[in-house]
Design an enzyme around this catalytic site. Structure first.
Site, PDB file in Angstrom:
ATOM      1  N   LYS A   1      -5.243   3.225  -5.802  1.00 27.20           N
ATOM      2  CA  LYS A   1      -4.524   2.938  -7.050  1.00 27.20           C
ATOM      3  C   LYS A   1      -4.737   1.479  -7.441  1.00 27.20           C
ATOM      4  CE  LYS A   1      -0.397   2.114  -4.237  1.00 27.20           C
ATOM      5  NZ  LYS A   1       0.919   2.639  -3.817  1.00 27.20           N
TER       6      LYS A   1
ATOM      7  N   ARG B   1      13.739   6.241  -3.667  1.00 25.57           N
ATOM      8  CA  ARG B   1      12.992   5.863  -4.870  1.00 25.57           C
ATOM      9  C   ARG B   1      12.567   7.173  -5.537  1.00 25.57           C
ATOM     10  NH1 ARG B   1       7.621   2.274  -4.299  1.00 25.57           N
ATOM     11  NH2 ARG B   1       6.908   4.319  -3.613  1.00 25.57           N
TER      12      ARG B   1
ATOM     13  N   TYR C   1       0.234 -31.305 -14.541  1.00 26.60           N
ATOM     14  CA  TYR C   1       1.435 -31.051 -15.347  1.00 26.60           C
ATOM     15  C   TYR C   1       2.688 -31.481 -14.603  1.00 26.60           C
ATOM     16  CZ  TYR C   1      -1.168 -28.101 -18.629  1.00 26.60           C
ATOM     17  OH  TYR C   1      -2.029 -27.629 -19.570  1.00 26.60           O
TER      18      TYR C   1
ATOM     19  N   MET D   1      -3.590 -22.932 -15.672  1.00 25.81           N
ATOM     20  CA  MET D   1      -4.113 -21.617 -16.010  1.00 25.81           C
ATOM     21  C   MET D   1      -5.559 -21.427 -15.541  1.00 25.81           C
ATOM     22  SD  MET D   1      -4.383 -19.669 -19.693  1.00 25.81           S
ATOM     23  CE  MET D   1      -2.671 -19.888 -20.115  1.00 25.81           C
TER      24      MET D   1
HETATM   25  C1  LIG Z   1       0.681   2.731  -2.340  1.00 31.09           C
HETATM   26  C2  LIG Z   1       1.071   3.895  -1.524  1.00 31.09           C
HETATM   27  C3  LIG Z   1       0.534   4.092  -0.237  1.00 31.09           C
HETATM   28  C4  LIG Z   1      -0.330   3.052   0.462  1.00 31.09           C
HETATM   29  O1  LIG Z   1       0.501   2.066   1.006  1.00 31.09           O
HETATM   30  P1  LIG Z   1      -0.097   0.837   1.863  1.00 31.09           P
HETATM   31  O2  LIG Z   1       1.105   0.105   2.303  1.00 31.09           O
HETATM   32  O3  LIG Z   1      -0.935   0.059   0.927  1.00 31.09           O
HETATM   33  O4  LIG Z   1      -0.890   1.437   2.959  1.00 31.09           O
HETATM   34  C5  LIG Z   1       0.841   5.270   0.422  1.00 31.09           C
HETATM   35  N1  LIG Z   1       1.659   6.175  -0.143  1.00 31.09           N
HETATM   36  C6  LIG Z   1       2.228   6.013  -1.351  1.00 31.09           C
HETATM   37  C7  LIG Z   1       3.126   7.049  -1.905  1.00 31.09           C
HETATM   38  C8  LIG Z   1       1.964   4.860  -2.076  1.00 31.09           C
HETATM   39  O5  LIG Z   1       2.528   4.678  -3.281  1.00 31.09           O
END
Ligand SMILES: *Cc1c(COP(=O)(O)O)cnc(C)c1O
Length: 365
Positions: A40, A134, A261, A309
């Protein structure tokens, strides 16, 4: 791995040998599990097309349908798990067309799936809330939907059962054991394929290695643990991303001169100031304090003053050999992103996913 390139832009070097190495570590810790490699958020900022071409796993996991579409558009044929599921009947049809597996985490999603007409069957994972509070169905709802979906023609059997660990990064917290136990108490769970472990589960809690594991951050060579002693090195993980940027200016300041800055850093002695061409517009965290390490020509030197930046400033006094055009490493090889994350009061996940599109990814295979 420092790459000398003939330009003055920051780059993120993506080391594919390290990526393969880290996948081997997953297999070592979870030898009997199949692997959803979590890609992701553009493979945690590393470049999802390239990363998925290198990782040979049974499947890829993404958060959203849009990410699955992108992978298919890029020609990837590996099974994809959409961990957030979808929210309309049309999107269920799209997910089936794209040969994706879907997570159901609300009863609304489950009802929608039950009512829809599908010509092809789909693989479904029922997400259970075992303690993170969650996403996910309650244990009772999960039991109900296991029996209900088992009778649904267009849902393939066996069903998947999935839960997410809330505190697995804390090796002293017993919630992880409780979460595993709760999942197994659901009536019908013994008929399901099970997936529990993320990176922290895989490395720290053997009992979370069920039929499928879901490693994310560890694939990218970053430790998932909150404990500073549990670094990537402890688990032989190799950082995949090295963020580097050129030294674009060098100048000399006197004692009493204020840098950048707000003049938040005032030189206490004659100081050689180096300016590195990377800033928060590239994803380097703005709020790191003076003293945060930067590597230049292999030497650790302190960042001084505020991050801007497009650039940041360092104290170059101890590296008199440094020249304009030399490459600085902000994190990666020999400077773990975990260390910079600690300085920035965040986690390395946020650093790597936050590298902006202005930074070119250079894939080294
Ligand atoms: C992002 C995610 C993972 C991976 O988690 P890591 O800590 O990066 O290994 C696994 N399961 C779900 C549901 C996630 O959202």
């Amino acid at each position: 791995m420092i790459h000398t390139i003939n330009n003055f832009n920051p780059i993120a070097i993506i080391n594919h040998a390290a990526l393969r190495h880290n996948l081997d570590i997953v297999k070592k810790f979870a030898p009997n599990s199949r692997i959803w490699a979590v890609v992701k958020a553009n493979a945690y900022g590393h470049g999802v097309e390239e990363v998925t071409r290198t990782l040979a796993t049974e499947g890829f996991a993404v958060a959203r349908l849009e990410e699955a579409k992108n992978l298919r558009r890029a020609g990837n044929l590996t099974p994809i798990l959409i961990m957030g599921g979808v929210y309309s009947a049309n999107d269920i049809i799209t997910a089936v067309d794209l040969n994706c597996e879907l997570v159901i985490h609300t009863q609304e999603q489950a009802q929608m799936l039950l009512r829809i007409n599908l010509t092809r069957s789909i693989k479904i994972w029922i997400k259970v809330n075992t303690g993170m509070n969650r996403l996910g169905l309650t244990l009772e709802q999960a039991a109900y939907w296991i029996t209900t979906l088992a009778k649904c023609q267009h849902v393939q059997s066996p069903l998947g059962l999935i839960t997410h660990l809330a505190n697995a990064d804390d090796l002293a917290d017993n919630l992880t054991n409780l979460q595993c136990q709760r999942l197994r108490t659901i009536p019908g769970s013994e008929t399901c394929i099970i997936s529990i472990g993320n990176s922290a589960g895989i490395l720290g809690w053997q009992q979370t290695n069920a039929d499928w594991v879901r490693p994310g951050i560890m694939l990218y060579g970053i430790s998932p643990f909150n404990d500073a002693s549990a670094t990537n090195k402890k688990y032989s993980l190799k950082p995949v991303m090295t963020l580097q940027a050129p030294l674009i200016a060098i100048h000399h300041c006197q004692s009493g001169d204020a840098i950048g800055y707000g003049g938040s850093y005032v030189c206490s002695r004659p100081t050689t100031v180096g300016v590195i061409g990377i800033g928060y517009g590239d994803g380097y965290p703005r709020h790191v304090p003076t003293g945060t390490p930067v590597l230049i020509n292999g030497e650790r030197i302190p960042l001084i003053g505020r991050v801007s930046m497009d650039m940041l400033t360092v104290d170059l006094t101890n590296v008199p050999t440094a020249r304009i055009g030399d490459q600085a490493v902000l994190w990666g090889d020999n400077l773990p992103a975990e260390e910079i994350a600690t300085a920035a009061n965040t986690i390395a996940y946020q650093l790597v996913t936050g590298v902006t599109s202005r930074v070119q990814r250079l894939h080294v295979r």
